[in-house]
Write an enzyme that holds these catalytic residues in place. Structure first.
Site, PDB file in Angstrom:
ATOM      1  N   GLU A 107       0.863  -1.182   0.000  1.00 13.55           N
ATOM      2  CA  GLU A 107       0.000   0.000   0.000  1.00 13.55           C
ATOM      3  C   GLU A 107       0.893   1.222   0.000  1.00 13.55           C
ATOM      4  O   GLU A 107       1.985   1.201   0.587  1.00 13.55           O
ATOM      5  CB  GLU A 107      -0.882  -0.001   1.255  1.00 13.55           C
ATOM      6  CG  GLU A 107      -1.705   1.283   1.398  1.00 13.55           C
ATOM      7  CD  GLU A 107      -2.726   1.236   2.515  1.00 13.55           C
ATOM      8  OE1 GLU A 107      -2.483   0.555   3.523  1.00 13.55           O
ATOM      9  OE2 GLU A 107      -3.756   1.903   2.386  1.00 13.55           O
ATOM     10  N   CYS A 156      -6.456   1.056   3.212  1.00 12.56           N
ATOM     11  CA  CYS A 156      -7.360   2.201   3.176  1.00 12.56           C
ATOM     12  C   CYS A 156      -7.265   2.971   1.861  1.00 12.56           C
ATOM     13  O   CYS A 156      -8.241   3.590   1.430  1.00 12.56           O
ATOM     14  CB  CYS A 156      -7.059   3.130   4.333  1.00 12.56           C
ATOM     15  SG  CYS A 156      -7.491   2.410   5.916  1.00 12.56           S
ATOM     16  N   ASN A 213     -12.367  -3.328   1.821  1.00 12.79           N
ATOM     17  CA  ASN A 213     -11.269  -3.370   2.778  1.00 12.79           C
ATOM     18  C   ASN A 213     -11.756  -2.875   4.133  1.00 12.79           C
ATOM     19  O   ASN A 213     -12.094  -1.699   4.263  1.00 12.79           O
ATOM     20  CB  ASN A 213     -10.114  -2.476   2.318  1.00 12.79           C
ATOM     21  CG  ASN A 213      -9.013  -2.400   3.352  1.00 12.79           C
ATOM     22  OD1 ASN A 213      -8.334  -3.384   3.608  1.00 12.79           O
ATOM     23  ND2 ASN A 213      -8.845  -1.235   3.974  1.00 12.79           N
ATOM     24  N   GLU A 214     -11.799  -3.759   5.096  1.00 10.17           N
ATOM     25  CA  GLU A 214     -12.121  -3.364   6.476  1.00 10.17           C
ATOM     26  C   GLU A 214     -13.410  -2.552   6.568  1.00 10.17           C
ATOM     27  O   GLU A 214     -13.527  -1.661   7.411  1.00 10.17           O
ATOM     28  CB  GLU A 214     -10.971  -2.562   7.099  1.00 10.17           C
ATOM     29  CG  GLU A 214      -9.711  -3.346   7.309  1.00 10.17           C
ATOM     30  CD  GLU A 214      -8.736  -2.655   8.233  1.00 10.17           C
ATOM     31  OE1 GLU A 214      -8.942  -1.492   8.599  1.00 10.17           O
ATOM     32  OE2 GLU A 214      -7.732  -3.305   8.593  1.00 10.17           O
TER      33      GLU A 214
HETATM   34  O1  AHR Z   1      -1.840  -1.442   6.904  1.00 12.46           O
HETATM   35  C1  AHR Z   1      -2.247  -0.173   7.282  1.00 12.46           C
HETATM   36  C2  AHR Z   1      -3.755  -0.027   7.314  1.00 12.46           C
HETATM   37  O2  AHR Z   1      -4.299  -0.889   8.258  1.00 12.46           O
HETATM   38  C3  AHR Z   1      -4.488  -0.386   6.074  1.00 12.46           C
HETATM   39  O3  AHR Z   1      -4.489   0.618   5.135  1.00 12.46           O
HETATM   40  C4  AHR Z   1      -5.866  -0.645   6.568  1.00 12.46           C
HETATM   41  O4  AHR Z   1      -6.560  -1.578   5.792  1.00 12.46           O
HETATM   42  C5  AHR Z   1      -5.644  -1.122   7.975  1.00 12.46           C
HETATM   43  O5  AHR Z   1      -6.437  -0.442   8.875  1.00 12.46           O
END
Ligand code: AHR
Length: 763
Positions: A30, A222, A345-346
């Site tokens: 990321e 994120c 994602n989450e």
């Molecule tokens: O890995 C860092 C962050 O952790 C990621 O962007 C998110 O998916 C998680 O909260």
């Protein structure tokens, strides 16, 4: 065989019948911590597109990263007749003026002796124009200088090489000597031995390659769903010519140039021999935005669904397909071989999420049944989103779900049997983001132990990736990270060595493995022999303090301070009043040795939550909460009451019960072992020692006859507390050779270590 007090026996037996997932260990990539721009992206120029704004970070603007040396009119930021609508801001430099960029490090960009390719868009802004680019040392000594031809009245691309005569910190300057020149999209990349401008930093690529990743997940995290709908990552805006890519504020508070876009992520996967795993937003942005998650309006969903289908075609379609042709035009006629696609994602798994996810999943499943879609279980390995995510995935028959576990080492060690109990008939699991909360050996070894549990269960946990992967020292938003780096150094953490060693011994089939002689480490229950009071970000007055019926003097604690009281009892009461600052306060309580502490965090995370956390050996995580909270107000007293009763902790705030928690006191083993048969005919044994003493492991491997060679690789540092964020691991794996006689050998297992043994001759 004679055994001593510190000896353990590891008996490696028949295959269990569980195949090890061939894609088990992969990477989570990321753009966080400047992992891409300022990191993997080999471009040395910061804000070369002049598109930085206050939306990236307050105070930033088009000239962030650039130093103008000019009179008032010498360097002008403009946006009329830009190089493209996507890159609307550029600069006009007038004769006698210079614009200098020092890259991502305040000391200057690191250049090595050799060639660098400067690429930029230029336009003549006066009848005659002359400009040149130069590289100079931090002291202003010339390293290289070239002319920038700016002969046209329309934007054109210029590529020229600058050859540095030294390895040093440097600055890139663009100076106009005649007329005026418009400049945009400036890149400076090292030239590789084949004469091509490098896309990626080679030392970081090699560091990743050594992890033998089966897949790479990108672009987040994120970043994939973004801070608000406008910040959602749309792959089509990141491909094609640089000037058509849309730069965006990075959700982690910096500028995302998109010089590394989807096509380059795919190229990186190819370079690493890894399967690409894009993660697209499930049509819903990140929930941590004011007002909560927003979803793409229903009328725009058909287009969004089509975009996601087009992504699969871009990756896998033949050059005769619409998006396969776009890929081919970008120089890659062969497909990229996408087999996994993450959706979401989450996310908060609520009705709007289920609706958008359902539309995307149905479309992908229908059009690309061979692509494994991965759903999401929220940010934690438990809780409402985890439960709702599983329920949704089972209902829709989603093939795989993405579980996230950022936890303490203790938590991981207490959950080594977690996956033994997972349902084998439902969706498989991708452990997509996980790590133990520090850069120490303690965390790395807890991860190693967890990885043996994952491997043993890889019929259900098919994929795993530590997160985050990369972090530029001095520019981090998240700790810990697997690999820290500066301009000139790569600093792998102890966890990196664990990931690497585990990938080196990834087997094909799980073998039975029984351990005897080790002990289980008991876990101390909650206690109140010591109470600590903190007030990070504010000043708080603590009054009416009573522990076990004994009164203690009032305390005033500022942002840096801690009041520490020797106490005794099972009940604590106090009144806390903020007298200064913006944040809340923390009430800690624990044993006299201070090794295990519980903390009631009032107003944690922007003064918006209540958290009960447990910290062991200096590393903790929340055990209850976060629960929403209105915030600590200035001069408003809050009454706190805490009771402990065996493992149960209850906390009241102004008379309301806010935490009622039963601590997990399961002991964890001080030795964890696993074994697999390797693809090369060898037997792989993994031993994780979490003990304070060196021991000898008596290895018994069924089915091995006569003399058999073994490679023993040991990662050991004596103390579990070695290792720090931003630094290279002080310990590295060391390989030695050994021999088994009729399947038996005595293997030294140092205190707090990971030892892998590869038995037999590789075929
Ligand atoms: O890995 C860092 C962050 O952790 C990621 O962007 C998110 O998916 C998680 O909260």
């Amino acid at each position: 065989m004679t055994t001593g007090r510190n000896d353990v026996t590891i008996h490696v037996q028949e295959p269990t019948g569980t195949r090890v997932s061939p894609d088990l260990w992969g990477l989570f990539l990321e753009d966080i911590n400047y992992a891409l721009d300022g990191g993997l992206n080999a471009d040395l120029v910061r804000n070369g597109d002049f598109e930085a704004t206050g939306a990236d970070r307050p105070g930033w603007g088009p000239l962030t990263g650039w130093d103008p040396e000019a009179d008032a009119d010498g360097v002008r930021v403009r946006s009329d007749r830009p190089v493209s609508a996507a890159n609307a801001t550029y600069v006009r430099i007038a004769a006698g003026s210079r614009l200098t960029n020092r890259g991502y490090d305040p000391e200057g960009m690191l250049v090595r002796e050799g060639a660098y390719r400067l690429r930029l868009a230029v336009r003549r802004a006066a009848p005659s124009a002359g400009a040149h680019a130069s590289l100079t040392t931090a002291d202003g000594d010339a390293l290289a200088r070239v002319e920038i031809p700016a002969a046209a009245d329309a934007w054109s691309w210029v590529e020229v090489d600058l050859t540095s005569t030294a390895t040093t910190r440097a600055a890139l300057s663009i100076e106009v000597v005649e007329g005026a020149v418009d400049v945009d999209l400036v890149e400076l990349r090292p030239v590789d031995p084949q004469g091509r401008a490098r896309l990626f930093r080679p030392d970081l690529v090699e560091t990743l390659r050594a992890l033998r990743p089966a897949f790479v997940r990108f672009p987040g995290g994120c970043v994939a769903h973004g801070y608000g709908l406008d910040n959602m990552y749309h792959w089509k805006r990141t491909i094609g010519p640089r000037e058509r890519r849309v730069p965006m504020p990075n959700t982690w508070g910096y500028h995302q140039s998109m010089a590394i876009g989807y096509h380059e992520y795919f190229l990186l996967c190819e370079e690493l021999g890894a399967t690409p795993m894009p993660v697209v937003a499930a049509g819903v942005c990140c929930q941590n935005v004011p007002g909560g998650p927003q979803a793409i309006p229903q009328q725009r969903m058909p287009q969004y669904v089509q975009d996601v289908l087009d992504l699969v075609e871009y990756a896998n379609g033949g050059p005769e397909t619409r998006w396969g042709a776009v890929r081919a035009a970008a120089g890659h006629p062969e497909p990229f071989g996408l087999r996994y696609l993450g959706i979401g994602n989450e996310d908060v798994v609520d009705a709007q999420f289920a609706d958008r996810f359902g539309q995307l999943f149905a479309a992908v499943r229908e059009q690309y049944p061979d692509v494994t879609v991965i759903g999401t279980l929220g940010p934690k390995p438990y809780g409402p989103d985890y439960d709702a995510g599983w329920e949704l995935a089972r209902r829709l028959e989603v093939p795989m779900v993405d579980e996230h576990s950022y936890r303490s080492p203790r938590w991981l060690l207490q959950h080594l049997e977690r996956f033994d109990h997972y349902d084998r008939s439902g969706p498989a699991v991708y452990l997509g983001e996980w790590a133990a909360h520090s850069s120490t050996m303690r965390s790395a070894l807890a991860e190693a132990a967890y990885m043996t549990a994952v491997e043993r269960n890889s019929d259900v946990v098919r994929l795993s990736s530590y997160a985050p992967l990369l972090a530029r020292v001095g520019s981090t938003q998240w700790l810990p990270d697997l690999v820290y780096f500066t301009d000139d150094e790569v600093r792998p953490s102890p966890s990196y060595h664990v990931q690497r060693m585990m990938a080196e011994v990834r087997g094909v089939e799980v073998l039975g493995c029984a351990t005897t002689g080790h002990t289980d480490r008991p876990q101390p229950p909650p206690a109140m022999q010591r109470v600590t009071l903190r007030s990070p970000g504010s000043t708080t007055r603590f009054t009416a303090i009573q522990v076990g019926g004994t009164a203690h003097p009032d305390q005033v604690v500022g942002t840096e301070g801690t009041a520490s009281l020797t106490t005794d009892g099972t009940e604590l009461e106090l009144v806390a009043t903020r007298t200064d600052g913006e944040e809340g306060f923390v009430v800690g309580f624990g044993g006299a040795d201070g090794e295990t502490v519980h903390e009631f965090q009032v107003g944690g995370w922007r003064n918006e939550s209540l958290i009960l956390a447990r910290r062991d050996d200096g590393i903790g995580n929340e055990v209850d909460g976060p629960h929403p909270f209105d915030g600590v107000r200035p001069a408003v007293p809050l009454h706190v009451r805490v009771t402990v009763e065996d493992a149960r902790i209850r906390v009241w705030l102004d008379g309301a019960l806010v935490h009622d928690h039963e601590d997990d006191l399961r002991p964890w083993p001080d030795l964890v072992a696993g074994a697999t048969s390797g693809p090369d005919g060898r037997t792989h044994v993994t031993l994780v020692s979490l003990a304070d003493e060196d021991r000898t492991a008596h290895l018994v491997v069924d089915g091995v006859r006569g003399a058999a060679p073994a490679t023993v690789t040991t990662l050991a540092g004596g103390s579990p507390d070695v290792g720090r964020p931003f630094e290279a691991s002080p310990v590295e794996p060391v390989a030695t050779v050994a021999e088994l006689a009729d399947g038996r050998a005595a293997v030294p297992v140092p205190a707090w270590s990971l030892v892998t043994v590869q038995v037999g001759q590789a075929t």
